[in-house]
Write a protein that holds these residues in place. Structure first.
Motif, PDB file in Angstrom:
ATOM      1  N   SER A  22      -7.307  36.292   7.632  1.00  0.00           N
ATOM      2  CA  SER A  22      -7.874  35.974   8.953  1.00  0.00           C
ATOM      3  C   SER A  22      -9.332  35.549   8.872  1.00  0.00           C
ATOM      4  CB  SER A  22      -7.739  37.175   9.890  1.00  0.00           C
ATOM      5  OG  SER A  22      -8.556  38.252   9.444  1.00  0.00           O
ATOM      6  N   ASP A  23      -9.933  35.637   7.714  1.00  0.00           N
ATOM      7  CA  ASP A  23     -11.326  35.222   7.531  1.00  0.00           C
ATOM      8  C   ASP A  23     -11.337  33.759   7.096  1.00  0.00           C
ATOM      9  OD1 ASP A  23     -13.937  34.715   6.746  1.00  0.00           O
ATOM     10  OD2 ASP A  23     -14.183  36.681   5.795  1.00  0.00           O
ATOM     11  N   PRO A  24     -11.742  32.852   7.984  1.00  0.00           N
ATOM     12  CA  PRO A  24     -11.709  31.427   7.639  1.00  0.00           C
ATOM     13  C   PRO A  24     -12.505  31.069   6.386  1.00  0.00           C
ATOM     14  CG  PRO A  24     -12.030  31.699   9.984  1.00  0.00           C
ATOM     15  CD  PRO A  24     -12.174  33.068   9.369  1.00  0.00           C
ATOM     16  N   ARG A  25     -13.488  31.887   6.036  1.00  0.00           N
ATOM     17  CA  ARG A  25     -14.276  31.592   4.830  1.00  0.00           C
ATOM     18  C   ARG A  25     -13.425  31.633   3.567  1.00  0.00           C
ATOM     19  NH1 ARG A  25     -18.764  35.757   6.683  1.00  0.00           N
ATOM     20  NH2 ARG A  25     -16.777  36.810   6.982  1.00  0.00           N
ATOM     21  N   HIS A  26     -12.263  32.301   3.624  1.00  0.00           N
ATOM     22  CA  HIS A  26     -11.382  32.382   2.471  1.00  0.00           C
ATOM     23  C   HIS A  26     -10.412  31.196   2.377  1.00  0.00           C
ATOM     24  CE1 HIS A  26     -12.697  36.334   1.304  1.00  0.00           C
ATOM     25  NE2 HIS A  26     -12.445  36.817   2.507  1.00  0.00           N
ATOM     26  N   LEU A  27     -10.337  30.375   3.405  1.00  0.00           N
ATOM     27  CA  LEU A  27      -9.371  29.272   3.402  1.00  0.00           C
ATOM     28  C   LEU A  27      -9.450  28.377   2.159  1.00  0.00           C
ATOM     29  CD1 LEU A  27      -9.260  28.219   7.146  1.00  0.00           C
ATOM     30  CD2 LEU A  27      -7.325  29.014   5.766  1.00  0.00           C
ATOM     31  N   SER A  37     -13.673  22.932   2.399  1.00  0.00           N
ATOM     32  CA  SER A  37     -14.817  23.791   2.711  1.00  0.00           C
ATOM     33  C   SER A  37     -14.716  24.188   4.180  1.00  0.00           C
ATOM     34  CB  SER A  37     -16.143  23.070   2.444  1.00  0.00           C
ATOM     35  OG  SER A  37     -16.306  21.986   3.336  1.00  0.00           O
ATOM     36  N   VAL A  38     -15.418  25.271   4.530  1.00  0.00           N
ATOM     37  CA  VAL A  38     -15.384  25.802   5.892  1.00  0.00           C
ATOM     38  C   VAL A  38     -16.803  26.208   6.288  1.00  0.00           C
ATOM     39  CG1 VAL A  38     -14.435  27.602   7.371  1.00  0.00           C
ATOM     40  CG2 VAL A  38     -13.050  26.679   5.527  1.00  0.00           C
ATOM     41  N   THR A  39     -17.210  25.810   7.502  1.00  0.00           N
ATOM     42  CA  THR A  39     -18.537  26.132   8.014  1.00  0.00           C
ATOM     43  C   THR A  39     -18.397  26.674   9.429  1.00  0.00           C
ATOM     44  OG1 THR A  39     -19.400  24.243   6.774  1.00  0.00           O
ATOM     45  CG2 THR A  39     -20.830  25.178   8.463  1.00  0.00           C
ATOM     46  N   PRO A  40     -19.055  27.815   9.733  1.00  0.00           N
ATOM     47  CA  PRO A  40     -18.980  28.328  11.103  1.00  0.00           C
ATOM     48  C   PRO A  40     -19.707  27.398  12.072  1.00  0.00           C
ATOM     49  CG  PRO A  40     -20.505  29.653   9.790  1.00  0.00           C
ATOM     50  CD  PRO A  40     -19.879  28.650   8.869  1.00  0.00           C
ATOM     51  N   ASP A  41     -19.175  27.306  13.295  1.00  0.00           N
ATOM     52  CA  ASP A  41     -19.792  26.517  14.359  1.00  0.00           C
ATOM     53  C   ASP A  41     -19.513  27.218  15.685  1.00  0.00           C
ATOM     54  OD1 ASP A  41     -21.169  24.396  15.587  1.00  0.00           O
ATOM     55  OD2 ASP A  41     -19.303  23.287  15.906  1.00  0.00           O
ATOM     56  N   GLY A  42     -20.332  28.190  16.042  1.00  0.00           N
ATOM     57  CA  GLY A  42     -20.089  28.997  17.244  1.00  0.00           C
ATOM     58  C   GLY A  42     -18.848  29.845  17.043  1.00  0.00           C
ATOM     59  N   VAL A  54     -12.110  18.696  10.654  1.00  0.00           N
ATOM     60  CA  VAL A  54     -11.361  19.202  11.802  1.00  0.00           C
ATOM     61  C   VAL A  54     -12.030  20.483  12.281  1.00  0.00           C
ATOM     62  CG1 VAL A  54      -9.171  18.208  11.020  1.00  0.00           C
ATOM     63  CG2 VAL A  54      -9.734  20.569  10.421  1.00  0.00           C
ATOM     64  N   ARG A  55     -11.667  20.892  13.497  1.00  0.00           N
ATOM     65  CA  ARG A  55     -12.130  22.171  14.049  1.00  0.00           C
ATOM     66  C   ARG A  55     -10.964  23.141  14.010  1.00  0.00           C
ATOM     67  NH1 ARG A  55     -16.764  22.777  16.422  1.00  0.00           N
ATOM     68  NH2 ARG A  55     -18.076  20.960  16.662  1.00  0.00           N
ATOM     69  N   LEU A  56     -11.281  24.414  13.826  1.00  0.00           N
ATOM     70  CA  LEU A  56     -10.257  25.435  13.728  1.00  0.00           C
ATOM     71  C   LEU A  56     -10.736  26.685  14.447  1.00  0.00           C
ATOM     72  CD1 LEU A  56      -7.877  26.571  11.271  1.00  0.00           C
ATOM     73  CD2 LEU A  56      -9.914  27.958  11.094  1.00  0.00           C
ATOM     74  N   TRP A  57      -9.810  27.356  15.107  1.00  0.00           N
ATOM     75  CA  TRP A  57     -10.097  28.686  15.639  1.00  0.00           C
ATOM     76  C   TRP A  57      -8.835  29.521  15.588  1.00  0.00           C
ATOM     77  CZ3 TRP A  57     -10.300  24.233  18.425  1.00  0.00           C
ATOM     78  CH2 TRP A  57      -9.395  24.077  19.479  1.00  0.00           C
ATOM     79  N   PHE A  58      -9.034  30.811  15.277  1.00  0.00           N
ATOM     80  CA  PHE A  58      -7.946  31.775  15.189  1.00  0.00           C
ATOM     81  C   PHE A  58      -7.799  32.515  16.507  1.00  0.00           C
ATOM     82  CE2 PHE A  58      -8.523  31.372  10.616  1.00  0.00           C
ATOM     83  CZ  PHE A  58      -7.251  31.587  10.122  1.00  0.00           C
ATOM     84  N   THR A  59      -6.609  33.085  16.717  1.00  0.00           N
ATOM     85  CA  THR A  59      -6.440  34.012  17.822  1.00  0.00           C
ATOM     86  C   THR A  59      -7.379  35.187  17.570  1.00  0.00           C
ATOM     87  OG1 THR A  59      -4.641  35.139  16.685  1.00  0.00           O
ATOM     88  CG2 THR A  59      -4.014  33.409  18.225  1.00  0.00           C
ATOM     89  N   PRO A  60      -7.735  35.932  18.607  1.00  0.00           N
ATOM     90  CA  PRO A  60      -8.628  37.077  18.392  1.00  0.00           C
ATOM     91  C   PRO A  60      -8.025  38.073  17.402  1.00  0.00           C
ATOM     92  CG  PRO A  60      -8.423  36.582  20.729  1.00  0.00           C
ATOM     93  CD  PRO A  60      -7.417  35.725  20.016  1.00  0.00           C
ATOM     94  N   ALA A  61      -8.911  38.779  16.704  1.00  0.00           N
ATOM     95  CA  ALA A  61      -8.471  39.801  15.755  1.00  0.00           C
ATOM     96  C   ALA A  61      -7.516  40.761  16.449  1.00  0.00           C
ATOM     97  CB  ALA A  61      -9.681  40.548  15.199  1.00  0.00           C
ATOM     98  N   ASN A  62      -6.477  41.154  15.729  1.00  0.00           N
ATOM     99  CA  ASN A  62      -5.470  42.021  16.328  1.00  0.00           C
ATOM    100  C   ASN A  62      -4.796  42.839  15.238  1.00  0.00           C
ATOM    101  OD1 ASN A  62      -2.696  40.635  15.567  1.00  0.00           O
ATOM    102  ND2 ASN A  62      -4.140  38.993  16.085  1.00  0.00           N
ATOM    103  N   HIS A  69      -3.445  29.973  14.650  1.00  0.00           N
ATOM    104  CA  HIS A  69      -4.700  29.225  14.684  1.00  0.00           C
ATOM    105  C   HIS A  69      -4.438  27.809  15.187  1.00  0.00           C
ATOM    106  CE1 HIS A  69      -2.939  29.005  10.654  1.00  0.00           C
ATOM    107  NE2 HIS A  69      -3.447  27.793  10.556  1.00  0.00           N
ATOM    108  N   VAL A  70      -5.446  27.273  15.813  1.00  0.00           N
ATOM    109  CA  VAL A  70      -5.376  25.918  16.354  1.00  0.00           C
ATOM    110  C   VAL A  70      -6.282  25.033  15.517  1.00  0.00           C
ATOM    111  CG1 VAL A  70      -5.830  24.454  18.365  1.00  0.00           C
ATOM    112  CG2 VAL A  70      -4.936  26.775  18.684  1.00  0.00           C
ATOM    113  N   VAL A  71      -5.774  23.859  15.187  1.00  0.00           N
ATOM    114  CA  VAL A  71      -6.547  22.860  14.463  1.00  0.00           C
ATOM    115  C   VAL A  71      -6.698  21.654  15.379  1.00  0.00           C
ATOM    116  CG1 VAL A  71      -6.608  21.334  12.456  1.00  0.00           C
ATOM    117  CG2 VAL A  71      -5.669  23.648  12.235  1.00  0.00           C
TER     118      VAL A  71
END
Length: 129
Positions: A22-27, A37-42, A54-62, A69-71
Motif C-alpha cells: 500500500s506504500d506507493p514508494r515501493h511500486l 519512479s514515484v513522487t508524492p504530489d499532495g 500518470v497520477r495514482l491514488w489508493f483507497t484510504p488505509a484500511n 487504486h485509481v490511475v
C-alpha cells in the motif's frame, strides 16, 4: 470487455503484505512493469511509466485488505484497479482484477496480463519468507 483475475500466494501475513504494497514508494521495486519512479504530489502520486507520467491514488488505509487504486492516464482517462489481500492459510493471496479497456486489442490485454502477473510474482519474491 473482458476481465481477468490474476493472483499470487505469498507466505506472509496479510497485514505485512498490506503495509508494503500500500506504500506507493515501493511500486518501482515490485511493479517495475508499471512504475519506473514515484513522487508524492499532495494526496496523489506521480508515477513515471514507460509511456509517460500518470497520477495514482489508493483507497484510504484500511484493515480489510483493499488495495484499490485509481490511475489517471495522460489523456485524462481514469482506470480503477481492484486489488485485494486476503488471508490464505498462514499467508496471503493477492488478487488483481484486470479490465480490458475499450479499444484495447486481445494482444494488448494479454501483454498487460503478463506484466501484472510478473509484478505480482515480484511482490511474492520480495516478501516471501
Amino acid at each position: 470487455m473482458r476481465t481477468l483475475t490474476l493472483t499470487v500466494d505469498i507466505n506472509v501475513e496479510p497485514d505485512a503484505v498490506m503495509a508494503y504494497a500500500s506504500d506507493p514508494r515501493h511500486l518501482p521495486e515490485w511493479a517495475p512493469g508499471f512504475a519506473r519512479s514515484v513522487t508524492p504530489d499532495g494526496d496523489e502520486w506521480l508515477v513515471q511509466m514507460n509511456d509517460g507520467l500518470v497520477r495514482l491514488w489508493f483507497t484510504p488505509a484500511n484493515a480489510d485488505g483493499i488495495l484499490d487504486h485509481v490511475v489517471r492516464l495522460p489523456n485524462g482517462e481514469e482506470v480503477m484497479n481492484t486489488m485485494r489481500v486476503v488471508p490464505k492459510g498462514c499467508g496471503s493471496e493477492v488478487s488483481f482484477l484486470l479490465h480490458q479497456r475499450p479499444g484495447m486489442s486481445e494482444a494488448q490485454f494479454a501483454e498487460d496480463a503478463a506484466l501484472v502477473q510478473a509484478d505480482l510474482q515480484r511482490l511474492k519474491d520480495l516478501l516471501d519468507d
